[in-house]
Design a protein around this motif. Sequence first.
Motif, PDB file in Angstrom:
ATOM      1  N   CYS A 237      58.552  85.687 136.549  1.00  0.00           N
ATOM      2  CA  CYS A 237      60.018  85.735 136.629  1.00  0.00           C
ATOM      3  C   CYS A 237      60.468  86.090 138.044  1.00  0.00           C
ATOM      4  O   CYS A 237      61.416  85.500 138.584  1.00  0.00           O
ATOM      5  N   LEU A 238      59.783  87.045 138.659  1.00  0.00           N
ATOM      6  CA  LEU A 238      60.141  87.468 140.011  1.00  0.00           C
ATOM      7  C   LEU A 238      59.952  86.319 140.996  1.00  0.00           C
ATOM      8  O   LEU A 238      60.838  86.026 141.815  1.00  0.00           O
ATOM      9  N   TRP A 239      58.823  85.648 140.919  1.00  0.00           N
ATOM     10  CA  TRP A 239      58.527  84.553 141.843  1.00  0.00           C
ATOM     11  C   TRP A 239      59.520  83.406 141.690  1.00  0.00           C
ATOM     12  O   TRP A 239      60.066  82.901 142.680  1.00  0.00           O
ATOM     13  N   LEU A 240      59.787  83.011 140.454  1.00  0.00           N
ATOM     14  CA  LEU A 240      60.706  81.898 140.218  1.00  0.00           C
ATOM     15  C   LEU A 240      62.129  82.243 140.647  1.00  0.00           C
ATOM     16  O   LEU A 240      62.853  81.398 141.186  1.00  0.00           O
ATOM     17  N   SER A 241      62.523  83.499 140.445  1.00  0.00           N
ATOM     18  CA  SER A 241      63.872  83.919 140.850  1.00  0.00           C
ATOM     19  C   SER A 241      64.010  83.941 142.365  1.00  0.00           C
ATOM     20  O   SER A 241      65.048  83.558 142.920  1.00  0.00           O
TER      21      SER A 241
END
Length: 429
Positions: free
Chosen positions: A176-180
């Motif tokens: 989630c962090l990477w995609l955001s």
Amino acid sequence: MYITYLISSNSSMLRPVIVLFCQGVFLMGGFWMTVKGKLASCKEGPIIALAPHSSYFDSLVIVYLNLSTIVVKSSTEIIPLFGTLIEYTQPLYVQREDPNSRKNIMKEMTRRAKTMGEWPQIIIFPEGTCTNRSCLIGFKQGAFYPGVPVQPVCIRYQNSLDTYTWTWEGPGAFTCLWLSLCQFHNKLELEFLPVYNPNEEEKQDPTLYASNVRKKMAENLGIPFTDHTYDDVRLMQKAAMLNLPHTAGLIEFQKLHSKLGISFDQMNELLDQFGAISQKDKGSITLGEFAAYLGVPVSPALEEMFSLYDRNGSETIDFREYIIGLSLISQPVNNDDTLKLAFQLFDNGDKGYITQAELTEILSNAFGMDDLDVEKLFQEVNINKDDKITFDEFKKYAVTKPEYAKLFMTYQELKKVLSTNGNGISKLE
């Protein structure tokens, strides 16, 4: 280490610096927040209820609220940076598996909320767990137990691509962090609703208070609400461990608890039992599986009883139907009067005990059980292994399987109906 030391400090002089630093971190990640409405003062709204809770990115809201006190699960403190940030807010940590922890938190929340501004506002996510924002699940009582005014605050993530939702299924935290971070602009809207002042009835009933605030927030968000809670999530996880579908645990636990009085521990045990009956691990029980569990052949009496459990007519029993069936159909008739009547039917001659031959005669005629099945059942009930079943043994076994009492009563009722109609008992065999 130096940053960690600063964030862990309780000095009010450092708070603006830490807030500015945290805002900068989110800004570099592309997070832009717009705000609607007005934040109430601590005296006007000592508790802030945020929903829906769907992501650890919701911590940006906590930063905007000047790192005020937050109620959060204890495991959050080990999250890198976020955990240290939360520690700075003088949080109230909840051990969600420990009921005593919840009671202590409620007492401390009440104490802080009623100090008329001496403590910072208390921030709480009343849902108690992350969801996908498609609805509002049941609010826990914590924020509403003190009976003080609450300011509802709605959170909206407005990007068309949802990279924020972090639940028990789906992408993990780092994904989630990477995609955001790969999105150039992460749009977040925060809306402060008017402070909700509880009436006298709501002050005395935290459940009603929580329900009414949730309804207001759901209307503002334009989404439905459901009575599922975090306890349903725990049951879903348990269902997965039993190789059942996750959805087997979605039973609206809080509603069943309030109406039937069944505790979470009892529900856990019933899920184990349900999993053992559902032989194909499909999350439902067929008539054949129900018969195998009770050790009896399929009969008109069993079919009638099964249909009472099968509330939606699907020809299977799901976990929710199984719980309701046990509580409202089987347990009420599993009493001393019914058991004494059944025992007397088996006890030929009123000897005070039942022999295997007597048990075989009745069960063969009533339910078509063969001799081997009756012998197996006899040995299970005959705890003392003295070749005779006493009433105490009969009663102890009936407690473990209350379905037998209802099955016996159903058989007796059908027998009377057929006898009255002149069709004979053979129709039941």
